[in-house]
Design a protein around this motif. Structure first.
Motif, short mmCIF file in Angstrom:
data_model
loop_
_atom_site.label_atom_id
_atom_site.label_comp_id
_atom_site.label_asym_id
_atom_site.label_seq_id
_atom_site.Cartn_x
_atom_site.Cartn_y
_atom_site.Cartn_z
N ASP A 68 -11.34 -17.75 -17.29
CA ASP A 68 -10.83 -17.08 -18.48
C ASP A 68 -10.28 -15.70 -18.10
OD1 ASP A 68 -13.17 -15.70 -17.95
OD2 ASP A 68 -13.90 -15.76 -20.00
N GLU A 69 -10.06 -15.49 -16.80
CA GLU A 69 -9.63 -14.18 -16.31
C GLU A 69 -8.19 -14.16 -15.82
OE1 GLU A 69 -12.40 -13.33 -13.17
OE2 GLU A 69 -13.98 -12.76 -14.56
N VAL A 70 -7.57 -15.31 -15.62
CA VAL A 70 -6.23 -15.39 -15.04
C VAL A 70 -5.30 -16.13 -15.99
CG1 VAL A 70 -4.86 -16.12 -13.05
CG2 VAL A 70 -7.24 -15.45 -12.73
N PHE A 71 -4.09 -15.57 -16.18
CA PHE A 71 -3.11 -16.16 -17.08
C PHE A 71 -1.80 -16.44 -16.35
CE2 PHE A 71 -5.87 -13.40 -19.54
CZ PHE A 71 -6.26 -14.22 -20.58
N ALA A 72 -1.11 -17.47 -16.81
CA ALA A 72 0.22 -17.79 -16.29
C ALA A 72 1.25 -16.91 -16.98
CB ALA A 72 0.53 -19.26 -16.57
N LEU A 73 2.24 -16.47 -16.22
CA LEU A 73 3.39 -15.76 -16.77
C LEU A 73 4.53 -16.76 -16.86
CD1 LEU A 73 3.41 -12.42 -14.72
CD2 LEU A 73 2.46 -12.84 -16.99
N MET A 74 4.90 -17.13 -18.07
CA MET A 74 5.99 -18.08 -18.26
C MET A 74 7.21 -17.36 -18.81
SD MET A 74 6.22 -21.41 -20.73
CE MET A 74 5.53 -22.63 -19.63
N GLU A 75 8.34 -17.52 -18.13
CA GLU A 75 9.58 -16.94 -18.63
C GLU A 75 10.05 -17.78 -19.82
OE1 GLU A 75 13.75 -15.39 -16.81
OE2 GLU A 75 13.09 -17.38 -16.19
N LYS A 76 10.26 -17.14 -20.95
CA LYS A 76 10.66 -17.86 -22.16
C LYS A 76 11.98 -18.60 -21.97
CE LYS A 76 8.78 -14.84 -25.77
NZ LYS A 76 9.21 -13.97 -26.87
N ALA A 77 12.95 -17.95 -21.34
CA ALA A 77 14.29 -18.53 -21.22
C ALA A 77 14.29 -19.85 -20.47
CB ALA A 77 15.24 -17.54 -20.56
N THR A 78 13.46 -19.97 -19.42
CA THR A 78 13.48 -21.18 -18.58
C THR A 78 12.27 -22.08 -18.79
OG1 THR A 78 12.32 -20.08 -16.76
CG2 THR A 78 14.75 -19.95 -16.77
N GLN A 79 11.21 -21.53 -19.42
CA GLN A 79 9.95 -22.25 -19.60
C GLN A 79 9.28 -22.56 -18.25
OE1 GLN A 79 8.42 -23.25 -22.89
NE2 GLN A 79 9.65 -21.40 -23.09
N HIS A 80 9.56 -21.74 -17.23
CA HIS A 80 8.92 -21.88 -15.93
C HIS A 80 7.87 -20.79 -15.74
CE1 HIS A 80 11.19 -25.10 -14.07
NE2 HIS A 80 12.28 -24.59 -14.61
N VAL A 81 6.77 -21.14 -15.08
CA VAL A 81 5.77 -20.16 -14.70
C VAL A 81 6.30 -19.43 -13.49
CG1 VAL A 81 3.43 -19.82 -13.84
CG2 VAL A 81 3.85 -21.44 -15.69
N ILE A 82 6.38 -18.10 -13.61
CA ILE A 82 7.00 -17.29 -12.55
C ILE A 82 6.01 -16.33 -11.90
CG2 ILE A 82 9.29 -17.48 -13.58
CD1 ILE A 82 8.85 -14.62 -14.73
N GLY A 83 4.75 -16.37 -12.33
CA GLY A 83 3.75 -15.49 -11.75
C GLY A 83 2.42 -15.64 -12.47
N SER A 84 1.52 -14.71 -12.17
CA SER A 84 0.22 -14.71 -12.83
C SER A 84 -0.23 -13.28 -13.06
CB SER A 84 -0.82 -15.47 -12.01
OG SER A 84 -1.16 -14.75 -10.84
N ILE A 85 -1.15 -13.14 -13.99
CA ILE A 85 -1.75 -11.83 -14.27
C ILE A 85 -3.19 -12.08 -14.67
CG2 ILE A 85 -1.06 -11.78 -16.72
CD1 ILE A 85 -0.41 -8.73 -16.19
#
Length: 192
Positions: A68-85
């Motif tokens: 519950d500590e790590v989240f996906a960064l998804m770019e809205k325009a492409t719907q691809h995960v581009i990183g994590s935070i």
């Protein structure tokens, strides 16, 4: 803006920024995760060995899904995960036994550098940490020669605390200097 959605009797945290969706990882993120994790430049900046197969990335993904500590960064325009935070729990000490401190981590695929996406994501996770989790401090570190992370950290209001020499991450590497910063709840209220 933060959205919280009920799933299987528990809450999952979702954030939305102008260009990103920040959400828990899912099994469908494997291809995107493997794609950005295998970049040797990114791996060196983050302190890991690049995965040599999708199976290695699958192990990391399973760990992220359970956390519950790590989240996906998804770019809205492409719907691809581009990183994590992430906001990782810190080990409580005798001096500070409360769980009101976390450590920030972030990584962004190289194709997305220089677009202001990571400060956008960091600002969202800081709001979550200080407002929703009621944290009193958030720490973050970077390797001394990682100027991109340093710029994100400084841009989002963190203050330098200390620097130390970390032992070798891998047997073929020399020790490396790591720089640490902190942002307190009071700093956050004054900055935002």
């Amino acid at each position: 803006m933060q959205r919280v959605r009920l799933k299987k009797g528990s809450y999952q945290v979702h954030f939305e920024t102008p260009r990103l969706l920040i959400r828990p990882f899912t099994t469908t993120d494997l291809t995107d995760l493997y794609h950005f994790m295998k970049n040797p430049k990114l791996a060196a900046m983050a302190g890991w060995q690049p995965p040599t197969s999708r199976q290695e990335s699958w192990s990391v993904l399973r760990m992220f899904i359970r956390s519950d500590e790590v989240f996906a960064l998804m770019e809205k325009a492409t719907q691809h995960v581009i990183g994590s935070i992430g906001l990782h729990r810190r080990v409580p000490s005798a001096i500070k036994p409360e769980d009101d401190s976390r450590e920030l981590s972030f990584i962004l695929g190289e194709a997305y550098w220089g677009q202001g996406l990571m400060p956008e994501a960091v600002n969202a996770i800081l709001r979550y940490g200080f407002i929703d989790l009621k944290l009193q401090e958030i720490w973050v570190g970077h390797f001394q020669d990682n100027y991109r992370s340093q710029r994100v950290i400084e841009k989002t209001g963190f203050h330098f605390e200390y620097e130390f020499e970390r032992p070798r991450l891998f047997s073929n590497q020399p020790p490396i200097e790591e720089v640490y910063y902190k942002l307190t709840a009071a700093d956050f209220r004054g900055h935002y």
